[in-house]
Motif scaffolding. Structure first.
Motif, PDB file in Angstrom:
ATOM      1  N   PRO A  24       0.853  -1.190   0.000  1.00  0.00           N
ATOM      2  CA  PRO A  24       0.000   0.000   0.000  1.00  0.00           C
ATOM      3  C   PRO A  24       0.890   1.241   0.000  1.00  0.00           C
ATOM      4  CG  PRO A  24       0.155  -0.878   2.202  1.00  0.00           C
ATOM      5  CD  PRO A  24       0.945  -1.812   1.315  1.00  0.00           C
ATOM      6  N   VAL A  25       0.596   2.155  -0.878  1.00  0.00           N
ATOM      7  CA  VAL A  25       1.388   3.372  -0.991  1.00  0.00           C
ATOM      8  C   VAL A  25       0.448   4.569  -0.878  1.00  0.00           C
ATOM      9  CG1 VAL A  25       2.880   4.721  -2.521  1.00  0.00           C
ATOM     10  CG2 VAL A  25       3.083   2.242  -2.473  1.00  0.00           C
ATOM     11  N   ALA A  26       0.836   5.561  -0.094  1.00  0.00           N
ATOM     12  CA  ALA A  26       0.035   6.773   0.029  1.00  0.00           C
ATOM     13  C   ALA A  26       0.541   7.812  -0.965  1.00  0.00           C
ATOM     14  CB  ALA A  26       0.114   7.331   1.446  1.00  0.00           C
ATOM     15  N   LEU A  27      -0.376   8.359  -1.722  1.00  0.00           N
ATOM     16  CA  LEU A  27      -0.081   9.499  -2.588  1.00  0.00           C
ATOM     17  C   LEU A  27      -0.623  10.713  -1.861  1.00  0.00           C
ATOM     18  CD1 LEU A  27      -1.319   7.942  -5.939  1.00  0.00           C
ATOM     19  CD2 LEU A  27       1.028   8.069  -5.113  1.00  0.00           C
ATOM     20  N   ARG A  28       0.187  11.739  -1.708  1.00  0.00           N
ATOM     21  CA  ARG A  28      -0.200  12.884  -0.888  1.00  0.00           C
ATOM     22  C   ARG A  28       0.062  14.182  -1.640  1.00  0.00           C
ATOM     23  NH1 ARG A  28       2.098  11.716   4.540  1.00  0.00           N
ATOM     24  NH2 ARG A  28       0.373  10.247   4.523  1.00  0.00           N
ATOM     25  N   TYR A  29      -0.897  15.096  -1.505  1.00  0.00           N
ATOM     26  CA  TYR A  29      -0.775  16.433  -2.102  1.00  0.00           C
ATOM     27  C   TYR A  29      -1.239  17.451  -1.073  1.00  0.00           C
ATOM     28  CZ  TYR A  29      -1.354  20.363  -5.278  1.00  0.00           C
ATOM     29  OH  TYR A  29      -1.256  21.601  -5.896  1.00  0.00           O
ATOM     30  N   ASP A  30      -0.441  18.486  -0.881  1.00  0.00           N
ATOM     31  CA  ASP A  30      -0.745  19.539   0.080  1.00  0.00           C
ATOM     32  C   ASP A  30      -0.820  20.863  -0.666  1.00  0.00           C
ATOM     33  OD1 ASP A  30      -0.721  21.526   2.065  1.00  0.00           O
ATOM     34  OD2 ASP A  30       0.700  20.426   3.325  1.00  0.00           O
ATOM     35  N   VAL A  37       4.160  16.625  -5.266  1.00  0.00           N
ATOM     36  CA  VAL A  37       3.393  15.465  -4.820  1.00  0.00           C
ATOM     37  C   VAL A  37       4.340  14.604  -3.996  1.00  0.00           C
ATOM     38  CG1 VAL A  37       1.759  15.439  -6.746  1.00  0.00           C
ATOM     39  CG2 VAL A  37       3.885  14.148  -6.928  1.00  0.00           C
ATOM     40  N   ARG A  38       3.760  13.757  -3.172  1.00  0.00           N
ATOM     41  CA  ARG A  38       4.559  12.883  -2.323  1.00  0.00           C
ATOM     42  C   ARG A  38       4.092  11.447  -2.487  1.00  0.00           C
ATOM     43  NH1 ARG A  38       4.566  17.724  -0.423  1.00  0.00           N
ATOM     44  NH2 ARG A  38       6.209  18.509   0.919  1.00  0.00           N
ATOM     45  N   ILE A  39       5.053  10.538  -2.483  1.00  0.00           N
ATOM     46  CA  ILE A  39       4.763   9.116  -2.408  1.00  0.00           C
ATOM     47  C   ILE A  39       5.316   8.664  -1.063  1.00  0.00           C
ATOM     48  CG2 ILE A  39       5.213   6.828  -3.340  1.00  0.00           C
ATOM     49  CD1 ILE A  39       5.483   8.012  -6.085  1.00  0.00           C
ATOM     50  N   VAL A  40       4.429   8.094  -0.242  1.00  0.00           N
ATOM     51  CA  VAL A  40       4.813   7.685   1.106  1.00  0.00           C
ATOM     52  C   VAL A  40       4.747   6.158   1.192  1.00  0.00           C
ATOM     53  CG1 VAL A  40       4.342   7.944   3.564  1.00  0.00           C
ATOM     54  CG2 VAL A  40       3.831   9.835   1.987  1.00  0.00           C
ATOM     55  N   LEU A  47      14.564   0.229   4.353  1.00  0.00           N
ATOM     56  CA  LEU A  47      15.751  -0.433   4.884  1.00  0.00           C
ATOM     57  C   LEU A  47      15.893  -0.250   6.389  1.00  0.00           C
ATOM     58  CD1 LEU A  47      18.327   0.442   2.077  1.00  0.00           C
ATOM     59  CD2 LEU A  47      17.131  -1.731   2.440  1.00  0.00           C
ATOM     60  N   ASP A  48      15.390   0.890   6.910  1.00  0.00           N
ATOM     61  CA  ASP A  48      15.567   1.166   8.340  1.00  0.00           C
ATOM     62  C   ASP A  48      14.285   1.006   9.166  1.00  0.00           C
ATOM     63  OD1 ASP A  48      14.101   3.359   7.578  1.00  0.00           O
ATOM     64  OD2 ASP A  48      15.614   4.844   8.160  1.00  0.00           O
ATOM     65  N   GLY A  49      13.202   0.538   8.546  1.00  0.00           N
ATOM     66  CA  GLY A  49      11.969   0.313   9.280  1.00  0.00           C
ATOM     67  C   GLY A  49      11.159   1.561   9.569  1.00  0.00           C
ATOM     68  N   HIS A  50      11.459   2.657   8.867  1.00  0.00           N
ATOM     69  CA  HIS A  50      10.709   3.902   9.040  1.00  0.00           C
ATOM     70  C   HIS A  50       9.966   4.233   7.752  1.00  0.00           C
ATOM     71  CE1 HIS A  50      13.807   4.353  12.200  1.00  0.00           C
ATOM     72  NE2 HIS A  50      12.809   4.924  12.852  1.00  0.00           N
ATOM     73  N   GLU A  51       8.873   4.964   7.894  1.00  0.00           N
ATOM     74  CA  GLU A  51       8.141   5.448   6.731  1.00  0.00           C
ATOM     75  C   GLU A  51       9.079   6.278   5.858  1.00  0.00           C
ATOM     76  OE1 GLU A  51       3.899   7.047   7.019  1.00  0.00           O
ATOM     77  OE2 GLU A  51       5.101   8.883   6.854  1.00  0.00           O
ATOM     78  N   VAL A  52       8.973   6.110   4.550  1.00  0.00           N
ATOM     79  CA  VAL A  52       9.837   6.832   3.610  1.00  0.00           C
ATOM     80  C   VAL A  52       8.960   7.658   2.684  1.00  0.00           C
ATOM     81  CG1 VAL A  52      11.501   6.608   1.726  1.00  0.00           C
ATOM     82  CG2 VAL A  52      11.619   5.057   3.688  1.00  0.00           C
ATOM     83  N   THR A  53       9.311   8.937   2.524  1.00  0.00           N
ATOM     84  CA  THR A  53       8.564   9.839   1.651  1.00  0.00           C
ATOM     85  C   THR A  53       9.483  10.376   0.565  1.00  0.00           C
ATOM     86  OG1 THR A  53       7.145  10.516   3.496  1.00  0.00           O
ATOM     87  CG2 THR A  53       7.190  11.958   1.562  1.00  0.00           C
ATOM     88  N   TRP A  54       9.011  10.281  -0.664  1.00  0.00           N
ATOM     89  CA  TRP A  54       9.696  10.878  -1.806  1.00  0.00           C
ATOM     90  C   TRP A  54       8.844  12.041  -2.298  1.00  0.00           C
ATOM     91  CZ3 TRP A  54      14.143   9.466  -4.730  1.00  0.00           C
ATOM     92  CH2 TRP A  54      14.881   8.423  -4.171  1.00  0.00           C
ATOM     93  N   VAL A  55       9.491  13.175  -2.577  1.00  0.00           N
ATOM     94  CA  VAL A  55       8.798  14.383  -3.030  1.00  0.00           C
ATOM     95  C   VAL A  55       9.333  14.759  -4.404  1.00  0.00           C
ATOM     96  CG1 VAL A  55       8.298  16.798  -2.509  1.00  0.00           C
ATOM     97  CG2 VAL A  55       8.658  15.173  -0.630  1.00  0.00           C
ATOM     98  N   PHE A  56       8.414  15.024  -5.331  1.00  0.00           N
ATOM     99  CA  PHE A  56       8.807  15.475  -6.664  1.00  0.00           C
ATOM    100  C   PHE A  56       7.659  16.269  -7.262  1.00  0.00           C
ATOM    101  CE2 PHE A  56       7.349  11.137  -6.769  1.00  0.00           C
ATOM    102  CZ  PHE A  56       6.406  11.113  -7.788  1.00  0.00           C
ATOM    103  N   GLY A  72      16.835  13.882 -12.153  1.00  0.00           N
ATOM    104  CA  GLY A  72      17.589  13.471 -10.976  1.00  0.00           C
ATOM    105  C   GLY A  72      17.260  12.070 -10.523  1.00  0.00           C
ATOM    106  N   ASP A  73      16.722  11.957  -9.325  1.00  0.00           N
ATOM    107  CA  ASP A  73      16.496  10.663  -8.693  1.00  0.00           C
ATOM    108  C   ASP A  73      15.144  10.029  -9.018  1.00  0.00           C
ATOM    109  OD1 ASP A  73      18.953  10.965  -7.484  1.00  0.00           O
ATOM    110  OD2 ASP A  73      18.125  11.801  -5.645  1.00  0.00           O
ATOM    111  N   VAL A  74      14.278  10.751  -9.732  1.00  0.00           N
ATOM    112  CA  VAL A  74      12.931  10.244 -10.015  1.00  0.00           C
ATOM    113  C   VAL A  74      12.720  10.142 -11.521  1.00  0.00           C
ATOM    114  CG1 VAL A  74      10.451  10.620  -9.704  1.00  0.00           C
ATOM    115  CG2 VAL A  74      12.048  11.294  -7.887  1.00  0.00           C
TER     116      VAL A  74
END
Length: 137
Positions: A24-30, A37-40, A47-56, A72-74
């Motif tokens: 399950p992936v959250a798509l977020r827009y503020d 936009v964010r993909i959470v 890798l570290d057991g924490h929620e990861v957010t990518w912003v582009f 770049g990275d996306v």
């Protein structure tokens, strides 16, 4: 009208060629960050057991539904008419995520209803941000 759109979709994380895992992936827009936009990602896929957010940029996601784009990275590209592939590049490696294009289109439609394209600059409170940035200088 809400300030944030949260849209959860099922995506497939491609771990090695031909091996996928549904996540399950959250798509977020503020609306207060109207160009992004964010993909959470949930903690259990990081890798570290924490929620990861990518912003582009929202524009990058929109363009990636129609043709291969990347900054770049996306990198985003259509995979046929029903799937969209998002590649996220980090020093640790590359994550390849497959999304249903319909879910991404619905999410984007909601973001454009909240903040129409071309009006993003009206959502930015540049005077207050500049004042906060220069406070104490």
């Amino acid at each position: 009208m809400p300030a944030v759109i949260d849209h959860t979709v099922q995506a497939r994380l491609v771990t090695v060629p031909s091996v996928t895992r549904e996540i399950p992936v959250a798509l977020r827009y503020d609306r207060h960050d109207p160009f992004a936009v964010r993909i959470v990602f949930p903690p259990d896929v990081s890798l570290d057991g924490h929620e990861v957010t990518w912003v582009f940029s929202r524009e990058l996601l929109e363009d990636g539904l129609h043709s291969a784009v990347g900054h770049g990275d996306v990198h985003i590209r259509p995979d046929g008419t029903e799937r969209t592939v998002v590649e996220l590049r980090a020093p640790e490696g590359v994550a390849v995520i497959e999304f249903g294009t319909g879910g991404l289109r619905r999410f984007l439609r909601g973001t454009y209803e909240l903040v129409p394209g071309g009006t993003e600059h009206l959502e930015l409170d540049l005077d207050n941000r500049l004042t906060a940035l220069l406070r104490g200088v």
